[in-house]
Write an enzyme that holds these catalytic residues in place. Structure first.
Site, PDB file in Angstrom:
ATOM      1  N   CYS A 154       0.842  -1.206   0.000  1.00  0.00           N
ATOM      2  CA  CYS A 154       0.000   0.000   0.000  1.00  0.00           C
ATOM      3  C   CYS A 154       0.878   1.257   0.000  1.00  0.00           C
ATOM      4  O   CYS A 154       1.373   1.670   1.052  1.00  0.00           O
ATOM      5  CB  CYS A 154      -0.924  -0.008   1.212  1.00  0.00           C
ATOM      6  SG  CYS A 154      -1.949   1.467   1.310  1.00  0.00           S
ATOM      7  N   CYS A 157      -0.412   4.136   2.099  1.00  0.00           N
ATOM      8  CA  CYS A 157      -0.232   3.951   3.548  1.00  0.00           C
ATOM      9  C   CYS A 157       1.219   4.191   3.956  1.00  0.00           C
ATOM     10  O   CYS A 157       1.491   4.831   4.962  1.00  0.00           O
ATOM     11  CB  CYS A 157      -0.589   2.525   3.979  1.00  0.00           C
ATOM     12  SG  CYS A 157      -2.065   1.839   3.263  1.00  0.00           S
ATOM     13  N   ASP A 158       2.150   3.634   3.201  1.00  0.00           N
ATOM     14  CA  ASP A 158       3.532   3.545   3.678  1.00  0.00           C
ATOM     15  C   ASP A 158       4.541   4.377   2.899  1.00  0.00           C
ATOM     16  O   ASP A 158       5.701   4.479   3.311  1.00  0.00           O
ATOM     17  CB  ASP A 158       3.983   2.066   3.663  1.00  0.00           C
ATOM     18  CG  ASP A 158       3.146   1.220   4.608  1.00  0.00           C
ATOM     19  OD1 ASP A 158       2.704   1.755   5.630  1.00  0.00           O
ATOM     20  OD2 ASP A 158       2.924   0.032   4.317  1.00  0.00           O
TER      21      ASP A 158
END
Ligand code: NDP
Length: 332
Positions: A154, A157-158
């Site tokens: 992701c 997300c990261d």
């Protein structure tokens, strides 16, 4: 209103017949942000929701480290802590959160049936499906070895943790090119590892990817492994040279992102609900309603586009409100 199944002691039926039958007003399947938000709203609306957490309690977020884009956490929060908070909030209003996995469903009648762990049968007036989607991985042992240490599925997300660094994304579809474009805005260099000599992504994404200076496409490359001391420091690739064989190529990277697709967890419902070709459940536009009255879907199992914790939570709220209105109309 509910008519329990006739549980036969017949030896032939023993393996398929449930040993335990329970009627509930609102069954929630899945325990990511969509499921927990649906539970909070459903519990506060007196639907006495029963939630089965599934194989991965807390859902995909429990596999990420820091969540920094969920509103309300100015300092960020780890995925597992956020899911524990959501669980506590759902339980505070009376949600019955249970360990168990929905293994079979039958939405053909007026009462919706869902089997838990092939042994217990729930007969539900409403079912909220929040089973999420699972990112596909290559299946390399190193993906597990470096989980939380440079491997992610992701970018949104990261990606932030790799600002100014070099990363790689695997895949050639819309997911991979979107991840690569997102990371290109943060990182020094993005390698896109593509196993063929063409991209599968939509035209506009292909053009954008090809025109982004800090994305280098490694055509006909496949990943064999990762290396690094505790965290990812690089990847071992192999380039397909056609008749000339193969060439080993190592790249130095800090982050390794999977973009080879997601699989919505909708298999057990597919017989009764409409899905797209990948398996995402179709809902009636602007609602969480599926084509079966009383069955609602929220979160990633019905969202191929946004797939964010906050959008999942919003759609969970919609599902609980839709379920509550459905029951009020039905029982009026
Ligand atoms: P796709 O199935 O479209 O693409 C997967 C990509 O990963 C392909 O390039 C495939 O290679 C590659 N791949 C698969 N397995 C491996 C493997 N083992 N090793 C190396 N490469 C591999 O998945 P997406 O998630 O990209 O897209 C799914 C659907 O969702 C599509 O319809 C897409 O349009 C849609 N989508 C839409 C978005 C949007 O509209 N914003 C965003 C994301 C997805 P190969 O081509 O060789 O098979």
């Amino acid at each position: 209103m509910f008519k329990p199944l006739d549980i036969s002691e017949n030896e032939e039926n023993k393996s398929t017949q449930p040993t335990d039958v329970e009627q509930v007003k609102c069954l929630i399947i899945g325990s990511g942000p969509a499921g927990y938000t649906a539970a909070i709203y459903a519990a506060r609306a007196n639907l006495a929701p029963v939630m089965y957490e599934g194989l991965q309690p807390g859902g995909q977020l429990t596999t990420t480290t820091e969540v920094e884009n969920y509103p309300g956490y100015p300092e960020g929060v780890t995925g597992p802590v956020m899911m524990e908070d959501l669980k506590k909030q759902a339980e505070r209003f009376g949600t019955d959160v249970r360990w168990g996995m929905a293994t079979k469903a039958d939405f053909s009648g007026g009462v919706h049936k869902v089997w838990i762990d092939d042994s217990k049968l729930i007969e539900a007036e409403t079912v909220i499906i929040a089973t999420g989607a699972t990112a596909k991985y290559l299946g390399l042992p190193d993906e597990e070895k470096y989980a939380g240490g440079g491997v992610s599925a992701c970018a949104t997300c990261d990606g932030f943790f790799y600002r100014g660094k070099d990363v790689a994304v695997v895949g050639g579809g819309d997911t991979a090119t979107e991840e690569a474009m997102y990371l290109a805005g943060l990182c020094k260099k993005v390698y896109l590892i593509v196993r063929r000599n063409e991209l599968r992504a939509s035209k506009v994404m292909v053009e954008r990817t090809l025109n982004t200076k800090n994305i280098e496409i490694l055509w006909k490359h496949q990943t064999k492994g990762l290396f690094g001391d505790g965290v990812v420091e690089g990847a071992h690739l192999v380039k397909n040279l056609g008749e000339e064989g193969e060439e080993n190529v190592d790249i130095k990277i800090d982050g390794f992102f999977l973009g080879i697709g997601h699989k919505p967890n909708s298999d057990i419902f597919a017989e009764y609900l409409d899905t797209d070709e990948v398996g995402y459940i179709n809902t009636i536009s602007g609602t969480s309603k599926t084509k079966v009255p009383g069955i609602f879907a929220c979160g990633d199992v019905q969202d191929s586009l946004y797939r964010q914790a906050v959008t999942a939570a919003g759609s969970g709220c919609m599902a609980a409100i839709d379920a509550e209105r459905y029951l009020s109309e039905k029982n009026a």
